[in-house]
Design a protein around this motif. Structure first.
Motif, PDB file in Angstrom:
ATOM      1  N   LYS A 218      18.756  40.232   3.042  1.00 29.26           N
ATOM      2  CA  LYS A 218      19.611  39.454   2.149  1.00 29.26           C
ATOM      3  C   LYS A 218      19.595  40.043   0.750  1.00 29.26           C
ATOM      4  N   THR A 219      20.559  39.643  -0.063  1.00 28.26           N
ATOM      5  CA  THR A 219      20.621  40.112  -1.449  1.00 28.26           C
ATOM      6  C   THR A 219      19.419  39.636  -2.251  1.00 28.26           C
ATOM      7  N   THR A 220      18.716  38.642  -1.745  1.00 31.06           N
ATOM      8  CA  THR A 220      17.503  38.116  -2.390  1.00 31.06           C
ATOM      9  C   THR A 220      16.281  38.965  -2.085  1.00 31.06           C
ATOM     10  N   GLY A 221      16.432  39.997  -1.237  1.00 27.83           N
ATOM     11  CA  GLY A 221      15.310  40.839  -0.859  1.00 27.83           C
ATOM     12  C   GLY A 221      14.516  40.299   0.315  1.00 27.83           C
ATOM     13  N   GLN A 222      15.009  39.264   0.970  1.00 30.15           N
ATOM     14  CA  GLN A 222      14.357  38.695   2.139  1.00 30.15           C
ATOM     15  C   GLN A 222      14.786  39.426   3.417  1.00 30.15           C
ATOM     16  N   ILE A 223      13.865  39.484   4.404  1.00 30.93           N
ATOM     17  CA  ILE A 223      14.187  40.002   5.734  1.00 30.93           C
ATOM     18  C   ILE A 223      14.104  38.864   6.745  1.00 30.93           C
ATOM     19  N   TRP A 224      15.128  38.783   7.580  1.00 27.64           N
ATOM     20  CA  TRP A 224      15.177  37.803   8.653  1.00 27.64           C
ATOM     21  C   TRP A 224      15.395  38.541   9.976  1.00 27.64           C
ATOM     22  N   SER A 225      14.840  37.991  11.073  1.00 22.45           N
ATOM     23  CA  SER A 225      14.953  38.638  12.377  1.00 22.45           C
ATOM     24  C   SER A 225      15.198  37.614  13.474  1.00 22.45           C
ATOM     25  N   TRP A 226      15.707  38.093  14.620  1.00 21.97           N
ATOM     26  CA  TRP A 226      15.956  37.212  15.754  1.00 21.97           C
ATOM     27  C   TRP A 226      16.090  38.056  17.017  1.00 21.97           C
ATOM     28  N   GLY A 227      15.982  37.396  18.171  1.00 27.61           N
ATOM     29  CA  GLY A 227      16.052  38.087  19.452  1.00 27.61           C
ATOM     30  C   GLY A 227      14.709  38.137  20.144  1.00 27.61           C
ATOM     31  N   GLU A 228      14.497  39.178  20.947  1.00 28.34           N
ATOM     32  CA  GLU A 228      13.264  39.299  21.720  1.00 28.34           C
ATOM     33  C   GLU A 228      12.076  39.641  20.829  1.00 28.34           C
ATOM     34  N   ASN A 229      10.942  38.973  21.082  1.00 30.40           N
ATOM     35  CA  ASN A 229       9.755  39.176  20.249  1.00 30.40           C
ATOM     36  C   ASN A 229       8.530  39.518  21.077  1.00 30.40           C
ATOM     37  N   THR A 230       8.758  40.073  22.280  1.00 26.93           N
ATOM     38  CA  THR A 230       7.657  40.367  23.196  1.00 26.93           C
ATOM     39  C   THR A 230       6.595  41.249  22.557  1.00 26.93           C
ATOM     40  N   ASN A 231       7.007  42.231  21.800  1.00 27.07           N
ATOM     41  CA  ASN A 231       6.059  43.169  21.175  1.00 27.07           C
ATOM     42  C   ASN A 231       5.852  42.892  19.691  1.00 27.07           C
ATOM     43  N   GLY A 232       6.228  41.700  19.258  1.00 26.23           N
ATOM     44  CA  GLY A 232       6.077  41.374  17.846  1.00 26.23           C
ATOM     45  C   GLY A 232       7.115  42.024  16.968  1.00 26.23           C
ATOM     46  N   THR A 233       8.237  42.420  17.553  1.00 23.98           N
ATOM     47  CA  THR A 233       9.259  43.165  16.818  1.00 23.98           C
ATOM     48  C   THR A 233       9.913  42.358  15.702  1.00 23.98           C
ATOM     49  N   LEU A 234       9.831  41.030  15.757  1.00 26.09           N
ATOM     50  CA  LEU A 234      10.484  40.209  14.743  1.00 26.09           C
ATOM     51  C   LEU A 234       9.636  40.037  13.479  1.00 26.09           C
ATOM     52  N   GLU A 249      10.658  36.790   8.003  1.00 24.90           N
ATOM     53  CA  GLU A 249       9.438  37.489   8.393  1.00 24.90           C
ATOM     54  C   GLU A 249       8.203  36.802   7.806  1.00 24.90           C
ATOM     55  N   PHE A 250       7.058  37.053   8.427  1.00 24.58           N
ATOM     56  CA  PHE A 250       5.822  36.315   8.209  1.00 24.58           C
ATOM     57  C   PHE A 250       5.385  36.246   6.749  1.00 24.58           C
ATOM     58  N   CYS A 251       5.511  37.343   6.005  1.00 28.20           N
ATOM     59  CA  CYS A 251       4.999  37.393   4.636  1.00 28.20           C
ATOM     60  C   CYS A 251       5.919  36.707   3.630  1.00 28.20           C
ATOM     61  N   SER A 252       7.158  36.438   4.035  1.00 28.25           N
ATOM     62  CA  SER A 252       8.138  35.793   3.144  1.00 28.25           C
ATOM     63  C   SER A 252       8.318  36.547   1.830  1.00 28.25           C
ATOM     64  N   ALA A 253       8.286  37.871   1.911  1.00 26.13           N
ATOM     65  CA  ALA A 253       8.449  38.704   0.715  1.00 26.13           C
ATOM     66  C   ALA A 253       9.904  38.687   0.236  1.00 26.13           C
ATOM     67  N   THR A 254      10.085  39.064  -1.021  1.00 22.03           N
ATOM     68  CA  THR A 254      11.437  39.097  -1.602  1.00 22.03           C
ATOM     69  C   THR A 254      11.751  40.454  -2.226  1.00 22.03           C
ATOM     70  N   ASP A 255      11.057  41.495  -1.763  1.00 21.61           N
ATOM     71  CA  ASP A 255      11.275  42.827  -2.334  1.00 21.61           C
ATOM     72  C   ASP A 255      11.638  43.869  -1.279  1.00 21.61           C
ATOM     73  N   TRP A 256      12.246  43.425  -0.182  1.00 17.36           N
ATOM     74  CA  TRP A 256      12.728  44.348   0.829  1.00 17.36           C
ATOM     75  C   TRP A 256      14.096  44.891   0.410  1.00 17.36           C
ATOM     76  N   CYS A 257      14.353  46.157   0.693  1.00 11.48           N
ATOM     77  CA  CYS A 257      15.658  46.728   0.341  1.00 11.48           C
ATOM     78  C   CYS A 257      16.386  47.355   1.517  1.00 11.48           C
ATOM     79  N   ALA A 258      15.678  47.629   2.623  1.00 12.70           N
ATOM     80  CA  ALA A 258      16.318  48.214   3.803  1.00 12.70           C
ATOM     81  C   ALA A 258      15.483  47.916   5.032  1.00 12.70           C
ATOM     82  N   VAL A 259      16.144  47.799   6.183  1.00 13.70           N
ATOM     83  CA  VAL A 259      15.442  47.512   7.437  1.00 13.70           C
ATOM     84  C   VAL A 259      16.151  48.209   8.584  1.00 13.70           C
TER      85      VAL A 259
END
Length: 272
Positions: A218-234, A249-259
């Protein structure tokens, strides 16, 4: 994202590839595996973007807005009007000059034009899937426009058998094979035309579709994920199962810029 080959562009505009070439996906005019980089057959110097999939490469939107492809074409994923594989670059059948972004999935290709239109071609029938988003589950060997015929798309990312795209308004839409909820619309039912993600947010700026999961920034620097999580991919922490709608994502960080979502993993970059 995939397992067989790698493609990259130099600052000089040259395009080089290496890896397994069972279907000609290196584009060097041969069907021989290469363990070091080889230049594509045309030796052009005006490539500006490349996306490599499972066994084909949809590449190089050239600086003039041309789109070329090569590799496995048996499902029509090269977009040249045939179902034949090609070991050197061929231009998509429409010979358009206004392509600005392209993404390659396992067996399909999606691309956005400067007009904001989104077009796709290739395999369309997993699940049934509908990864092309044209309202059908019919394979296409030439570009077809997504079902809604919108003109405000700014980015698309093709996963294994599903597709995600972001509009200029910051909305995120998905379609295709939806096992484990990878489309993000709150269900696990496959859909063959665009549907908006469950939260209906308007601040998405980047998205990546993997093999069986999806992730977005997101423009806020947050990362969100969905779908299969068998290997902890989310990235949601221990003991969390599959998700059919976006979760932060678990850490709820706001400084992500790419994924980037891979086959069974996710990578991301923070602002430093």
């Amino acid at each position: 994202l995939w397992l067989f080959h790698t493609a990259a562009i130099k600052t000089s505009g040259e395009l080089w590839t290496c890896g397994n070439i069972g279907c000609g996906q290196l584009g060097d005019g041969t069907a021989t595996n290469k363990c070091s980089p080889v230049r594509e057959f045309c030796s052009a110097t005006d490539w500006c973007q490349v996306s490599d999939g499972n066994r084909h490469t949809a590449a190089g939107i050239k600086t003039r807005g041309h789109l070329w492809t090569w590799g496995c074409g048996r499902c029509g994923q090269l977009g040249d009007g045939t179902s034949l594989s090609k070991c050197s670059p061929v231009r998509e059948i429409c010979s358009a000059t206004d392509w600005c972004q392209v993404s390659v999935g396992a067996c399909h290709t999606s691309a956005v034009k400067t007009t904001g239109q989104l077009w796709s071609w290739g395999y369309n029938n997993t699940g049934p899937g509908g990864a092309l988003g044209d309202g059908t589950t019919t394979d296409r060997c030439s570009p077809v426009r997504e079902f809604c015929s919108a003109a405000d798309w700014c980015r698309v990312d093709a996963g294994a058998y599903h597709t995600l795209a972001v509009k200029t308004s910051g909305q995120l839409w998905g379609w295709g094979f939806n096992s484990s909820g990878r489309v993000g619309n709150g269900s696990s039912i496959s859909i063959c035309s665009p549907v908006r993600e469950f939260g209906s947010a308007t601040d998405w700026c980047g998205v990546s579709a993997g093999q069986s999961h999806s992730t977005a920034v997101k423009t806020t620097g947050q990362i969100w994920s969905w779908g299969e999580n068998t290997n902890g991919t989310l990235g949601l922490g221990i003991g969390i199962g599959d998700r059919c709608s976006p979760l932060r994502e678990f850490c709820s960080a706001t400084d992500w810029c790419a994924v980037s979502a891979g086959c069974c993993y996710t990578l991301a970059i923070k602002i430093v």
